[in-house]
Design a protein around this motif. Structure first.
Motif, PDB file in Angstrom:
ATOM      1  N   ASP A  47       0.839  -1.210   0.000  1.00 48.02           N
ATOM      2  CA  ASP A  47       0.000   0.000   0.000  1.00 48.02           C
ATOM      3  C   ASP A  47       0.874   1.260   0.000  1.00 48.02           C
ATOM      4  OD1 ASP A  47       0.854  -0.769   2.571  1.00 48.02           O
ATOM      5  OD2 ASP A  47      -0.671   0.445   3.542  1.00 48.02           O
ATOM      6  N   LEU A  48       1.973   1.214   0.737  1.00 48.77           N
ATOM      7  CA  LEU A  48       2.859   2.375   0.867  1.00 48.77           C
ATOM      8  C   LEU A  48       3.612   2.630  -0.449  1.00 48.77           C
ATOM      9  CD1 LEU A  48       3.812   4.438   2.979  1.00 48.77           C
ATOM     10  CD2 LEU A  48       5.481   2.773   3.766  1.00 48.77           C
ATOM     11  N   VAL A  49       4.095   1.558  -1.054  1.00 50.41           N
ATOM     12  CA  VAL A  49       4.825   1.677  -2.316  1.00 50.41           C
ATOM     13  C   VAL A  49       3.891   2.132  -3.447  1.00 50.41           C
ATOM     14  CG1 VAL A  49       6.119   0.338  -4.040  1.00 50.41           C
ATOM     15  CG2 VAL A  49       6.604   0.032  -1.632  1.00 50.41           C
ATOM     16  N   GLY A  51       1.297   4.084  -2.898  1.00 50.98           N
ATOM     17  CA  GLY A  51       0.727   5.387  -2.544  1.00 50.98           C
ATOM     18  C   GLY A  51      -0.720   5.331  -2.110  1.00 50.98           C
ATOM     19  N   GLU A  53      -1.630   4.182   1.076  1.00 51.27           N
ATOM     20  CA  GLU A  53      -1.627   3.889   2.508  1.00 51.27           C
ATOM     21  C   GLU A  53      -2.665   4.683   3.299  1.00 51.27           C
ATOM     22  OE1 GLU A  53       0.683   5.576   0.918  1.00 51.27           O
ATOM     23  OE2 GLU A  53       1.146   7.383   2.047  1.00 51.27           O
ATOM     24  N   SER A 219       9.581   4.956  -4.780  1.00 55.71           N
ATOM     25  CA  SER A 219       8.948   4.484  -3.544  1.00 55.71           C
ATOM     26  C   SER A 219       8.823   5.625  -2.536  1.00 55.71           C
ATOM     27  CB  SER A 219       9.674   3.268  -2.971  1.00 55.71           C
ATOM     28  OG  SER A 219      10.732   3.652  -2.143  1.00 55.71           O
ATOM     29  N   GLY A 222       5.620   7.150  -3.458  1.00 56.84           N
ATOM     30  CA  GLY A 222       4.476   6.228  -3.486  1.00 56.84           C
ATOM     31  C   GLY A 222       3.880   6.024  -4.865  1.00 56.84           C
TER      32      GLY A 222
ATOM     33  N   ARG B  19       5.077  11.455   4.203  1.00 61.60           N
ATOM     34  CA  ARG B  19       4.130  10.336   4.079  1.00 61.60           C
ATOM     35  C   ARG B  19       4.259   9.409   5.286  1.00 61.60           C
ATOM     36  NH1 ARG B  19       5.476   7.042  -0.521  1.00 61.60           N
ATOM     37  NH2 ARG B  19       3.457   6.070  -0.302  1.00 61.60           N
ATOM     38  N   LEU B  23       1.426   8.496   8.156  1.00 58.63           N
ATOM     39  CA  LEU B  23       1.019   7.096   8.280  1.00 58.63           C
ATOM     40  C   LEU B  23       1.278   6.558   9.683  1.00 58.63           C
ATOM     41  CD1 LEU B  23       0.053   4.471   6.876  1.00 58.63           C
ATOM     42  CD2 LEU B  23       2.439   4.003   6.357  1.00 58.63           C
ATOM     43  N   ARG B  65      -6.748   9.253   5.349  1.00 61.35           N
ATOM     44  CA  ARG B  65      -5.986   9.720   6.507  1.00 61.35           C
ATOM     45  C   ARG B  65      -5.197  10.951   6.098  1.00 61.35           C
ATOM     46  NH1 ARG B  65      -5.523   4.200   6.275  1.00 61.35           N
ATOM     47  NH2 ARG B  65      -6.399   3.078   8.039  1.00 61.35           N
TER      48      ARG B  65
END
Lengths: 271, 87
Positions: A47-49, A51, A53, A219, A222, B19, B23, B65
């Protein structure tokens, strides 16, 4: 007929998640309906990679346990309409991945998508076993480095014995993806050559992704590297790999960075 | 990349730091746990069901979020018969 692809390696940190995101995005850009599924329960990062998240509400485990429907857990990518993400749970542990539950989710995904890309966790325990179990195709991500090649060999053994296809007496179509390759160091004899790795693992080569700063930049923001800057060497290498995955016959090459006029004038890369 | 883009573009490392900060702030708080959202969904649906018949499958929940605020968007499809009854 939809295809289930597992992106696996045995060893951690070789580029499974990066590759899943890059290949998933490139496949979806060519018009295919694609879902990328994170199997790394407890340590999700796809999800983070990708974008996404900030938008995770439900995850694979919620769907398996019946707390959410599949369509509620799927996150539609904001850049490519045909691309979706199914995140892993960050809070549960991997025992929540039941065989029956995973089988049901995969069956449902097969109805909705052309390609189901399963991002495997590292190791050889329950998580990786679940990620590979339903695979029609495996992409074995390997760095030109001894421990990575050894672990890939182990994973190839598991693909040939523990998967659903293997148990039915069929074969999982296996492809080798070499990542973080540095042709200069390989030519100097300081890094395993592509031929060395192919010789040892003897599965067909899907692509060679050159070592590049662009992977980290992508990365950071994202965005899969194939979307962030499609002209860069790793992006083009992933695009070629995707064309081969779709059945095109393409001569193997290692894309190089293209240098702009300014960079050529100054004799170095500007950024 | 041209030399002009070099000055215009925000360095990717600072995007990465921002980011991660957002998070992790959420993941460390209770709102970050997916269990909470699942519980919220259940309770919200239960409340609505006291007043009308809805299909739990026709409920879409979206979360964004943010840095300062997060938004929770709940989209519930109300069947035609219910709309007629309420009118």
């Amino acid at each position: 007929m939809s295809k289930v692809v597992v992106v696996t390696s045995g060893k951690g940190g070789v580029g499974k998640t990066t590759s899943t995101a890059a290949i998933g995005a490139a496949l979806a850009q060519s018009g295919e309906k694609v879902v990328v599924v994170d199997f790394d329960v407890g340590l999700r990062n796809l999800d983070l990679v990708m974008g996404a998240e900030r938008r995770v509400v439900f995850d694979l485990i919620n769907v398996i346990q019946g707390d959410a429907k599949l369509h509620q857990a799927l996150i539609r990518d904001k850049r490519i309409e045909t691309l979706s993400i199914l995140p892993a749970s960050q809070t549960r542990d991997k025992d929540a991945l039941t065989s029956d539950g995973v089988a049901k989710v995969i069956a449902e995904l097969r109805e909705k998508f052309d390609w189901i890309l399963c991002d495997s966790p590292a190791g050889i325990e329950r998580g990786p076993a679940m990620a590979m179990h339903h695979a029609d195709i495996a992409i074995v991500v390997t760095n030109p480095e001894v421990s990575s090649v050894r672990d890939s060999d182990r994973i190839i053994g598991l693909l040939d014995s523990k998967t659903e296809r293997a148990q039915r007496g069929e074969r999982v179509e296996k492809h080798l993806l070499i990542t973080r390759y540095d042709p200069v160091r390989a030519a100097r004899g300081d890094m395993l050559k592509v031929e060395d790795v192919l010789d040892i693992l003897s599965i067909p080569l899907l692509g060679i992704i050159p070592e590049s700063q662009e992977v980290l930049k992508a990365s950071n923001v994202g965005v899969p590297v194939t979307l962030n800057n499609p002209e860069t060497a790793p992006a083009r290498a992933y695009q070629d790999a995707v064309r081969r995955l779709r059945g095109e016959k393409l001569e193997m090459s290692i894309p190089q960075e293209r240098r702009s006029l300014v960079e050529r004038l100054f004799g170095r890369r500007v950024a | 990349m041209s030399i002009f883009q070099f000055w215009r573009r925000k360095p990717t490392a600072s995007v990465a730091r921002d980011r991660l900060q957002i998070l992790l702030a959420h993941e460390r708080s209770s709102f970050g746990s997916s269990d909470l959202v699942a519980r919220l969904q259940e309770e919200i649906i239960a409340v609505i069901r006291r007043h009308m018949e809805i299909d739990p499958d026709k409920v879409q929940i979206k979360l964004d979020r943010g840095n300062h605020v997060s938004t929770l968007e709940i989209d519930i499809e109300v069947p035609l018969a219910e709309r007629a009854r309420l009118a």
